[in-house]
Enzyme design. Structure first.
Site, PDB file in Angstrom:
ATOM      1  N   ARG A 122       0.708  -1.326   0.084  1.00  0.00           N
ATOM      2  CA  ARG A 122       0.047   0.020   0.154  1.00  0.00           C
ATOM      3  C   ARG A 122       0.875   1.222   0.138  1.00  0.00           C
ATOM      4  O   ARG A 122       0.300   2.196   0.419  1.00  0.00           O
ATOM      5  CB  ARG A 122      -0.979   0.141   1.077  1.00  0.00           C
ATOM      6  N   GLU A 186       9.097  19.649 -23.926  1.00  0.00           N
ATOM      7  CA  GLU A 186       8.473  19.904 -22.623  1.00  0.00           C
ATOM      8  C   GLU A 186       9.089  21.206 -22.229  1.00  0.00           C
ATOM      9  O   GLU A 186       8.534  22.006 -21.522  1.00  0.00           O
ATOM     10  CB  GLU A 186       8.666  18.732 -21.780  1.00  0.00           C
ATOM     11  N   ASN A 248      -0.510  20.156 -19.544  1.00  0.00           N
ATOM     12  CA  ASN A 248      -1.140  19.320 -20.753  1.00  0.00           C
ATOM     13  C   ASN A 248      -0.958  20.263 -21.916  1.00  0.00           C
ATOM     14  O   ASN A 248      -1.586  19.628 -23.268  1.00  0.00           O
ATOM     15  CB  ASN A 248      -2.378  18.814 -20.586  1.00  0.00           C
TER      16      ASN A 248
HETATM   17  P1  NAD Z   1      11.925   6.430 -22.049  1.00  0.00           P
HETATM   18  O1  NAD Z   1      11.949   6.273 -20.648  1.00  0.00           O
HETATM   19  O2  NAD Z   1      11.452   5.574 -23.059  1.00  0.00           O
HETATM   20  O3  NAD Z   1      13.642   6.534 -22.468  1.00  0.00           O
HETATM   21  C1  NAD Z   1      13.996   7.034 -23.917  1.00  0.00           C
HETATM   22  C2  NAD Z   1      15.169   5.903 -24.233  1.00  0.00           C
HETATM   23  O4  NAD Z   1      16.411   6.580 -23.787  1.00  0.00           O
HETATM   24  C3  NAD Z   1      14.918   4.468 -23.889  1.00  0.00           C
HETATM   25  O5  NAD Z   1      15.241   3.788 -24.718  1.00  0.00           O
HETATM   26  C4  NAD Z   1      16.081   4.449 -22.596  1.00  0.00           C
HETATM   27  O6  NAD Z   1      16.844   3.224 -22.648  1.00  0.00           O
HETATM   28  C5  NAD Z   1      17.128   5.419 -23.005  1.00  0.00           C
HETATM   29  N1  NAD Z   1      17.935   6.120 -22.313  1.00  0.00           N
HETATM   30  C6  NAD Z   1      17.363   6.861 -21.089  1.00  0.00           C
HETATM   31  N2  NAD Z   1      18.232   7.476 -20.549  1.00  0.00           N
HETATM   32  C7  NAD Z   1      19.422   7.174 -21.063  1.00  0.00           C
HETATM   33  C8  NAD Z   1      20.864   7.925 -20.970  1.00  0.00           C
HETATM   34  N3  NAD Z   1      20.980   8.509 -20.104  1.00  0.00           N
HETATM   35  N4  NAD Z   1      21.559   7.288 -21.892  1.00  0.00           N
HETATM   36  C9  NAD Z   1      21.449   6.342 -22.915  1.00  0.00           C
HETATM   37  N5  NAD Z   1      19.841   6.078 -23.199  1.00  0.00           N
HETATM   38  C10 NAD Z   1      18.985   6.314 -22.248  1.00  0.00           C
HETATM   39  O7  NAD Z   1      11.694   7.712 -22.515  1.00  0.00           O
HETATM   40  P2  NAD Z   1      11.109   9.260 -21.711  1.00  0.00           P
HETATM   41  O8  NAD Z   1      10.810  10.191 -22.893  1.00  0.00           O
HETATM   42  O9  NAD Z   1      11.920   9.509 -20.769  1.00  0.00           O
HETATM   43  O10 NAD Z   1       9.670   8.889 -21.022  1.00  0.00           O
HETATM   44  C11 NAD Z   1       8.391   8.719 -21.862  1.00  0.00           C
HETATM   45  C12 NAD Z   1       7.500   8.170 -20.811  1.00  0.00           C
HETATM   46  O11 NAD Z   1       7.317   9.009 -19.647  1.00  0.00           O
HETATM   47  C13 NAD Z   1       6.038   7.962 -21.396  1.00  0.00           C
HETATM   48  O12 NAD Z   1       5.888   6.522 -20.949  1.00  0.00           O
HETATM   49  C14 NAD Z   1       5.332   8.861 -20.883  1.00  0.00           C
HETATM   50  O13 NAD Z   1       3.783   8.494 -20.726  1.00  0.00           O
HETATM   51  C15 NAD Z   1       6.093   9.086 -19.584  1.00  0.00           C
HETATM   52  N6  NAD Z   1       5.736  10.614 -18.972  1.00  0.00           N
HETATM   53  C16 NAD Z   1       5.124  10.673 -17.674  1.00  0.00           C
HETATM   54  C17 NAD Z   1       5.069  11.899 -16.937  1.00  0.00           C
HETATM   55  C18 NAD Z   1       4.518  11.836 -15.567  1.00  0.00           C
HETATM   56  O14 NAD Z   1       4.326  12.924 -15.165  1.00  0.00           O
HETATM   57  N7  NAD Z   1       4.689  10.847 -14.993  1.00  0.00           N
HETATM   58  C19 NAD Z   1       5.297  12.952 -17.901  1.00  0.00           C
HETATM   59  C20 NAD Z   1       5.549  12.905 -19.195  1.00  0.00           C
HETATM   60  C21 NAD Z   1       5.938  11.718 -19.770  1.00  0.00           C
HETATM   61  N1  GLY Z   2       3.112  15.791 -17.288  1.00  0.00           N
HETATM   62  C1  GLY Z   2       1.927  16.223 -16.764  1.00  0.00           C
HETATM   63  C2  GLY Z   2       1.789  16.316 -15.325  1.00  0.00           C
HETATM   64  O1  GLY Z   2       2.391  15.969 -14.852  1.00  0.00           O
HETATM   65  O2  GLY Z   2       0.598  16.633 -14.874  1.00  0.00           O
END
Ligand code: NAD
Ligand code: GLY
Length: 363
Positions: A122, A186, A248
């Site tokens: 939890r 972003e 957003n």
């Molecule tokens: P990701 O986590 O898929 O990483 C992108 C790629 O980069 C992967 O292949 C990873 O292995 C590689 N990588 C990461 N760091 C590295 C480094 N330092 N050196 C070499 N390779 C590296 O992509 P992302 O853009 O970081 O995240 C996208 C995800 O985040 C989506 O699932 C999205 O829904 C989520 N997201 C969440 C929020 C939130 O508020 N929680 C906000 C925006 C996006």
């Molecule tokens: N990435 C949108 C939020 O955190 O609300």
């Protein structure tokens, strides 16, 4: 130089520490948080190969008992199956209520580790160590965690704030260039919705499309100002009752484009860039925003090496239909975040399908 940004929340506030080569200090940083002894570090094989040992050594040197686990890389593994795997590892390692999961990775690893930590026993501690620009400025902060459902992205999730966010800027050196650009979308978003000074600083840089062209002072500003913007918004509206929706911006059309291209063609940030171009033009057409400011925004998106046009062959009516499935739809009306000045936005449900169609047809 270390910058510390506070995320101030009614229940649990936390710090975001931004510093180059700080990953080898993670053990000491966590030791100050009065956490239990057990840590489960979650990563993927690529990221763990680069940075896993540094993190594990530092945690062990600080007296933590560390287990580590790599989930396969990629958005397609952001599923409940992966979470089940993390639960199995948590059980095997007898993680307790006081234990901590550390997410070492981009948004995919961060969202999944956060969700596993939110639900195991939890709720146990989670620490975010973002390794992509997107995760540093956005997903690691603010407590949104979750996984995808076969019928939609991020449909399963929970709010679970981290105890600490550690941003080691050096890890960006190995980040593929396309990922850096996606994160820059972003950053531009924060300039448009919240921080006109950040926007101006981005405009002054000749290039934003590769790390080596971005001066260290600008990189500092990008990280500190973006994290501050996110911390300010989340501090005012943790659970997205109102203000947080402005984060957003660009995501409404962006999500529809991502979903229609099966999350394969475009990175999330690339789709957000296209979404910002669309939302900006809708704002102009509604008389809310100056064309000159929309042009400035679009020039920044291009300078970051991001697309500003819809992918060829995409069905515009399909996009309009997909918008109805957006999480932000309220009482059947699509809610759009639209700029009114650089640094200021408004949220409206006055955007009609015709307004959207008119803009998308020209993209
Ligand atoms: P990701 O986590 O898929 O990483 C992108 C790629 O980069 C992967 O292949 C990873 O292995 C590689 N990588 C990461 N760091 C590295 C480094 N330092 N050196 C070499 N390779 C590296 O992509 P992302 O853009 O970081 O995240 C996208 C995800 O985040 C989506 O699932 C999205 O829904 C989520 N997201 C969440 C929020 C939130 O508020 N929680 C906000 C925006 C996006
Ligand atoms: N990435 C949108 C939020 O955190 O609300």
């Amino acid at each position: 130089m270390t910058s510390v940004i506070n995320v101030n929340l009614p229940t649990q506030s936390y710090e975001i520490a931004i510093a180059p080569a700080s990953l080898d200090q993670i053990g000491q940083s966590l030791a100050g948080l009065k956490l239990g002894k057990k840590v489960l570090l979650v990563s993927n094989p690529t990221i763990f190969k680069h940075f896993g040992k540094i993190a594990v050594d530092s945690l062990e040197a600080a007296g933590f008992q560390v287990a580590s686990y790599c989930l396969p890389a990629g958005e397609r593994y952001k599923t409940l199956n992966s979470i089940q795997k993390l639960y199995d590892i948590a059980l095997e390692n007898r993680l307790e209520r006081s234990s901590t999961m550390v997410a070492l990775g981009g948004g995919v690893i961060g969202d999944m580790t956060g969700f596993a930590a939110a639900t195991w026993l939890r709720g146990i501690n989670v620490v975010q160590v973002p390794t992509t620009l997107l995760a540093m400025v956005d997903s690691a902060i603010g407590g949104k965690t979750g996984v995808n459902h076969p019928h939609g992205k991020n449909l399963i999730g929970a709010f679970h704030q981290p105890r600490f966010v550690l941003i080691d800027t050096q890890v960006l050196k190995t980040l593929p260039v396309r990922e850096l650009r996606a994160g820059m979308a972003e950053v531009i978003k924060y300039g448009v919705i919240w921080d006109a000074e950040l926007f101006n600083q981005l405009e002054q840089s000749k290039r934003l499309d590769q790390l080596r062209y971005i001066k260290p002072e600008l990189m500092d500003a990008i990280l500190t100002r973006s994290c501050q913007a996110k911390a300010d918004v989340v501090g005012k509206d943790e659970k997205e009752g109102g203000l947080r929706a402005i984060l957003n911006y660009g995501h409404t059309v962006g999500h529809a484009v991502e979903s229609l291209t099966n999350y394969r063609l475009l990175k999330h940030g690339e789709a957000v860039g296209i979404g910002m171009v669309a939302a900006g033009q809708i704002a102009v057409n509604l008389g809310l925003w100056q064309q000159a400011d929309a042009d400035r925004q679009n020039a920044l998106i291009e300078k970051a090496g991001l697309p500003t046009k819809l992918p060829a062959g995409l069905d515009i009516e399909g996009i309009i239909e997909a918008l109805q499935l957006d999480k932000k739809v309220k009482d059947g009306k699509v809610r759009f975040v639209l700029p009114t000045q650089i640094g200021v936005v408004t949220v409206t449900d006055e955007v009609t399908s015709d307004h959207i169609r008119q803009v998308l047809q020209k993209m």
